[in-house]
Write a protein that holds these residues in place. Structure first.
Motif, PDB file in Angstrom:
ATOM      1  N   ILE A 176       0.869  -1.179   0.000  1.00  7.72           N
ATOM      2  CA  ILE A 176       0.000   0.000   0.000  1.00  7.72           C
ATOM      3  C   ILE A 176       0.907   1.230   0.000  1.00  7.72           C
ATOM      4  CG2 ILE A 176      -1.853   1.256   1.154  1.00  7.72           C
ATOM      5  CD1 ILE A 176      -2.554  -1.288   2.657  1.00  7.72           C
ATOM      6  N   VAL A 177       0.607   2.183  -0.866  1.00  8.93           N
ATOM      7  CA  VAL A 177       1.372   3.430  -0.932  1.00  8.93           C
ATOM      8  C   VAL A 177       0.426   4.572  -0.568  1.00  8.93           C
ATOM      9  CG1 VAL A 177       2.797   4.943  -2.352  1.00  8.93           C
ATOM     10  CG2 VAL A 177       2.812   2.461  -2.765  1.00  8.93           C
ATOM     11  N   PHE A 178       0.812   5.367   0.431  1.00  5.89           N
ATOM     12  CA  PHE A 178      -0.051   6.441   0.919  1.00  5.89           C
ATOM     13  C   PHE A 178       0.395   7.796   0.375  1.00  5.89           C
ATOM     14  CE2 PHE A 178      -0.437   3.054   4.035  1.00  5.89           C
ATOM     15  CZ  PHE A 178      -1.813   2.987   4.214  1.00  5.89           C
ATOM     16  N   PHE A 179      -0.593   8.583  -0.057  1.00  3.89           N
ATOM     17  CA  PHE A 179      -0.369   9.958  -0.481  1.00  3.89           C
ATOM     18  C   PHE A 179      -1.160  10.870   0.462  1.00  3.89           C
ATOM     19  CE2 PHE A 179       0.011   7.116  -4.117  1.00  3.89           C
ATOM     20  CZ  PHE A 179       1.269   7.450  -4.607  1.00  3.89           C
ATOM     21  N   LYS A 180      -1.323  12.120   0.107  1.00  5.14           N
ATOM     22  CA  LYS A 180      -1.982  13.061   1.018  1.00  5.14           C
ATOM     23  C   LYS A 180      -3.447  12.704   1.257  1.00  5.14           C
ATOM     24  CE  LYS A 180      -2.959  17.966   1.758  1.00  5.14           C
ATOM     25  NZ  LYS A 180      -2.873  19.353   1.213  1.00  5.14           N
ATOM     26  N   ASP A 181      -4.216  12.586   0.189  1.00  2.00           N
ATOM     27  CA  ASP A 181      -5.657  12.344   0.317  1.00  2.00           C
ATOM     28  C   ASP A 181      -6.107  11.018  -0.280  1.00  2.00           C
ATOM     29  OD1 ASP A 181      -6.165  14.897   1.529  1.00  2.00           O
ATOM     30  OD2 ASP A 181      -5.904  15.802  -0.456  1.00  2.00           O
ATOM     31  N   VAL A 182      -5.168  10.267  -0.846  1.00  2.67           N
ATOM     32  CA  VAL A 182      -5.503   8.987  -1.474  1.00  2.67           C
ATOM     33  C   VAL A 182      -4.434   7.959  -1.121  1.00  2.67           C
ATOM     34  CG1 VAL A 182      -6.641  10.149  -3.417  1.00  2.67           C
ATOM     35  CG2 VAL A 182      -4.256   9.434  -3.628  1.00  2.67           C
ATOM     36  N   PHE A 183      -4.752   6.698  -1.367  1.00  6.64           N
ATOM     37  CA  PHE A 183      -3.736   5.649  -1.259  1.00  6.64           C
ATOM     38  C   PHE A 183      -3.885   4.714  -2.448  1.00  6.64           C
ATOM     39  CE2 PHE A 183      -7.366   3.752   0.980  1.00  6.64           C
ATOM     40  CZ  PHE A 183      -7.390   2.456   0.491  1.00  6.64           C
ATOM     41  N   PHE A 184      -2.776   4.059  -2.792  1.00  8.72           N
ATOM     42  CA  PHE A 184      -2.779   3.059  -3.857  1.00  8.72           C
ATOM     43  C   PHE A 184      -2.495   1.707  -3.224  1.00  8.72           C
ATOM     44  CE2 PHE A 184      -0.674   0.346  -6.977  1.00  8.72           C
ATOM     45  CZ  PHE A 184      -1.543   0.434  -8.056  1.00  8.72           C
ATOM     46  N   ALA A 185      -3.381   0.739  -3.451  1.00  7.41           N
ATOM     47  CA  ALA A 185      -3.197  -0.613  -2.924  1.00  7.41           C
ATOM     48  C   ALA A 185      -3.044  -1.585  -4.081  1.00  7.41           C
ATOM     49  CB  ALA A 185      -4.386  -1.013  -2.050  1.00  7.41           C
ATOM     50  N   ASN A 198      -6.082   4.962  11.070  1.00 13.02           N
ATOM     51  CA  ASN A 198      -7.372   5.637  11.283  1.00 13.02           C
ATOM     52  C   ASN A 198      -8.104   5.938   9.974  1.00 13.02           C
ATOM     53  OD1 ASN A 198      -7.096   5.820  14.196  1.00 13.02           O
ATOM     54  ND2 ASN A 198      -5.588   7.423  13.826  1.00 13.02           N
ATOM     55  N   ILE A 199      -7.968   5.024   8.999  1.00 11.57           N
ATOM     56  CA  ILE A 199      -8.652   5.182   7.713  1.00 11.57           C
ATOM     57  C   ILE A 199      -9.838   4.225   7.678  1.00 11.57           C
ATOM     58  CG2 ILE A 199      -8.450   4.965   5.210  1.00 11.57           C
ATOM     59  CD1 ILE A 199      -5.472   5.645   5.514  1.00 11.57           C
ATOM     60  N   THR A 200     -11.011   4.762   7.422  1.00 15.61           N
ATOM     61  CA  THR A 200     -12.238   3.977   7.462  1.00 15.61           C
ATOM     62  C   THR A 200     -12.753   3.666   6.054  1.00 15.61           C
ATOM     63  OG1 THR A 200     -14.445   3.866   8.456  1.00 15.61           O
ATOM     64  CG2 THR A 200     -13.771   5.997   7.530  1.00 15.61           C
ATOM     65  N   GLY A 201     -13.819   2.849   5.996  1.00 18.31           N
ATOM     66  CA  GLY A 201     -14.457   2.539   4.718  1.00 18.31           C
ATOM     67  C   GLY A 201     -14.299   1.106   4.258  1.00 18.31           C
ATOM     68  N   PHE A 202     -13.568   0.278   5.037  1.00 15.78           N
ATOM     69  CA  PHE A 202     -13.292  -1.094   4.602  1.00 15.78           C
ATOM     70  C   PHE A 202     -13.565  -2.134   5.690  1.00 15.78           C
ATOM     71  CE2 PHE A 202     -10.882   1.782   2.009  1.00 15.78           C
ATOM     72  CZ  PHE A 202     -10.986   1.268   0.724  1.00 15.78           C
ATOM     73  N   SER A 203     -14.127  -1.720   6.814  1.00 17.40           N
ATOM     74  CA  SER A 203     -14.294  -2.625   7.953  1.00 17.40           C
ATOM     75  C   SER A 203     -15.307  -3.737   7.687  1.00 17.40           C
ATOM     76  CB  SER A 203     -14.697  -1.835   9.202  1.00 17.40           C
ATOM     77  OG  SER A 203     -15.806  -1.005   8.930  1.00 17.40           O
ATOM     78  N   LEU A 204     -16.372  -3.447   6.943  1.00 16.91           N
ATOM     79  CA  LEU A 204     -17.360  -4.480   6.622  1.00 16.91           C
ATOM     80  C   LEU A 204     -16.847  -5.385   5.506  1.00 16.91           C
ATOM     81  CD1 LEU A 204     -20.686  -2.406   6.689  1.00 16.91           C
ATOM     82  CD2 LEU A 204     -19.431  -3.433   8.583  1.00 16.91           C
ATOM     83  N   LEU A 205     -16.155  -4.790   4.545  1.00 13.14           N
ATOM     84  CA  LEU A 205     -15.603  -5.560   3.425  1.00 13.14           C
ATOM     85  C   LEU A 205     -14.551  -6.557   3.890  1.00 13.14           C
ATOM     86  CD1 LEU A 205     -15.196  -2.592   0.926  1.00 13.14           C
ATOM     87  CD2 LEU A 205     -16.893  -4.414   0.771  1.00 13.14           C
ATOM     88  N   LEU A 224     -15.165   4.182  -2.493  1.00 15.22           N
ATOM     89  CA  LEU A 224     -14.058   5.132  -2.377  1.00 15.22           C
ATOM     90  C   LEU A 224     -13.053   4.993  -3.519  1.00 15.22           C
ATOM     91  CD1 LEU A 224     -13.427   4.853   1.485  1.00 15.22           C
ATOM     92  CD2 LEU A 224     -14.829   6.514   0.259  1.00 15.22           C
ATOM     93  N   LEU A 225     -13.374   4.143  -4.488  1.00 17.76           N
ATOM     94  CA  LEU A 225     -12.471   3.915  -5.617  1.00 17.76           C
ATOM     95  C   LEU A 225     -12.428   5.130  -6.546  1.00 17.76           C
ATOM     96  CD1 LEU A 225     -10.699   1.829  -7.176  1.00 17.76           C
ATOM     97  CD2 LEU A 225     -12.783   1.147  -8.384  1.00 17.76           C
ATOM     98  N   TYR A 260      -6.515   3.147  -6.848  1.00 18.49           N
ATOM     99  CA  TYR A 260      -6.405   4.362  -6.036  1.00 18.49           C
ATOM    100  C   TYR A 260      -7.739   4.587  -5.320  1.00 18.49           C
ATOM    101  CZ  TYR A 260      -2.056   5.745  -8.368  1.00 18.49           C
ATOM    102  OH  TYR A 260      -0.761   5.799  -8.829  1.00 18.49           O
ATOM    103  N   PHE A 261      -7.662   4.873  -4.026  1.00 13.35           N
ATOM    104  CA  PHE A 261      -8.853   5.075  -3.212  1.00 13.35           C
ATOM    105  C   PHE A 261      -8.738   6.372  -2.414  1.00 13.35           C
ATOM    106  CE2 PHE A 261      -8.484   0.565  -3.923  1.00 13.35           C
ATOM    107  CZ  PHE A 261      -9.784   0.123  -4.081  1.00 13.35           C
ATOM    108  N   LYS A 262      -9.892   7.001  -2.163  1.00 11.70           N
ATOM    109  CA  LYS A 262      -9.933   8.182  -1.308  1.00 11.70           C
ATOM    110  C   LYS A 262      -9.628   7.787   0.134  1.00 11.70           C
ATOM    111  CE  LYS A 262     -13.703  10.166  -4.048  1.00 11.70           C
ATOM    112  NZ  LYS A 262     -15.143  10.526  -4.017  1.00 11.70           N
ATOM    113  N   ILE A 263      -8.976   8.672   0.862  1.00 11.22           N
ATOM    114  CA  ILE A 263      -8.719   8.465   2.284  1.00 11.22           C
ATOM    115  C   ILE A 263      -9.796   9.189   3.094  1.00 11.22           C
ATOM    116  CG2 ILE A 263      -7.188   9.064   4.207  1.00 11.22           C
ATOM    117  CD1 ILE A 263      -4.815   8.526   2.394  1.00 11.22           C
ATOM    118  N   ILE A 264     -10.530   8.427   3.902  1.00 13.15           N
ATOM    119  CA  ILE A 264     -11.526   8.986   4.813  1.00 13.15           C
ATOM    120  C   ILE A 264     -11.102   8.615   6.231  1.00 13.15           C
ATOM    121  CG2 ILE A 264     -13.957   9.075   5.483  1.00 13.15           C
ATOM    122  CD1 ILE A 264     -13.470  10.131   2.685  1.00 13.15           C
ATOM    123  N   LYS A 265     -10.907   9.608   7.060  1.00 12.34           N
ATOM    124  CA  LYS A 265     -10.444   9.363   8.421  1.00 12.34           C
ATOM    125  C   LYS A 265     -11.603   9.005   9.352  1.00 12.34           C
ATOM    126  CE  LYS A 265      -5.949  10.169   8.247  1.00 12.34           C
ATOM    127  NZ  LYS A 265      -4.918   9.240   8.777  1.00 12.34           N
TER     128      LYS A 265
END
Length: 285
Positions: free
Chosen positions: A71-80, A97-104, A129-130, A169-174
């Motif tokens: 996983i590569v992290f940028f300011k507002d997005v990450f690439f997995a 502290n990045i959310t959006g994947f806990s159920l998946l 968030l894709l 690439y996905f958006k980062i939501i805290k």
């Protein structure tokens, strides 16, 4: 590192331990080594295979698995990269502290296959968030936007041969680490209560529609727990799930799917799409 196997028993790779032999199976965790190997070759890309039935005794195709988990992290997005499991993705994001994947995270698949299937569980969908994905196709690396993937309920336009998903690439939501973990634990508890099986399973066999909940229909038709053979049966907990003993005959699994398809067609008067992908000796069905 690249690993190449010839006359390989694909049941070793199969999530349900079912399938015959393939001419060549290859896995690699390095992007450029993968591209170099796949250039000018016809191939079928596979991941964790948690939604795939290998329905053949022998297949002359090349099967390829990309296993990079970075996983590569940028300011507002990450690439997995596509070789990471959804659980590992959730776990590593939770620690930031990045959310959006806990159920998946309760889905037993790799990221690549989850993008292909547009996986979802309850109110979370992998495409929420894709932003875009990177693929290897036609001997070159290509970026495809979310809008180009023709995403729909557990489906996309990516179910094709000679296409390898490198990552997305996905958006980062805290969010709060405690709340993220709590969401996962509740979702996992639900899974264990509703879908705790003693046999292997590929999950939902058929896609639900706006009109039909397939599990409920099969249940109403008294097919919950239906025993098709000694090693293959309909789940007694969820009628849209097929339970499969390891090293069962793929023919038995496929024949049960066809039987259920026919029952649903006769009852509903329309064909219901499969959620499971079937790969026959000539390729994807």
């Amino acid at each position: 590192m690249i690993k190449i196997y010839h006359n390989y028993s694909i049941s070793k790779k199969s999530y349900i331990h079912v399938g015959g032999r393939v001419k060549t199976y290859c896995e690699c965790d390095d992007l450029y080594e993968s591209i170099k190997y796949l250039k000018n070759k016809n191939f079928i890309s596979i991941g964790n295979t948690s939604k795939i039935l290998f329905n053949f005794s022998y297949c002359s195709k090349l099967f390829f698995c990309f296993t990079n988990k970075k996983i590569v992290f940028f300011k507002d997005v990450f690439f997995a990269y596509s070789g990471i499991s959804l659980y590992e993705l959730y776990f590593r994001l939770k620690n930031k502290n990045i959310t959006g994947f806990s159920l998946l995270a309760t889905i037993p698949g790799f990221l690549g296959g989850s993008i292909v299937n547009n996986s979802s569980f309850k109110e979370q969908c992998i495409s929420d968030l894709l932003i875009k994905i990177l693929v290897f196709q036609d001997n070159k690396l290509i970026f495809l936007s979310k809008e180009e993937l023709n995403l729909s309920y557990r489906n996309s336009s990516l179910k094709k041969d000679n296409l390898l998903i490198i990552g997305g690439y996905f958006k980062i939501i805290k969010g709060s680490k405690e709340n993220i973990k709590k969401e996962f634990l509740l979702a996992n508890k639900y899974r264990l209560e509703k879908q705790k099986f003693t046999f292997n399973s590929l999950g939902s066999t058929f896609k639900n529609t706006e009109k039909y909940q397939i599990g409920k229909i099969l249940d109403n038709l008294s097919l919950k727990g239906y025993i098709f053979s000694k090693s293959v049966k309909v789940s007694p907990l969820h009628a849209n799930f097929i339970l499969i003993k390891p090293y069962s005959s793929s023919k038995d699994v496929n024949n049960l799917i066809k039987f259920l398809e026919k029952v649903l067609y006769n009852y509903l008067g329309e064909k219901i799409s499969k959620e499971i992908q079937i790969i026959n000796k000539d390729g994807r069905e």
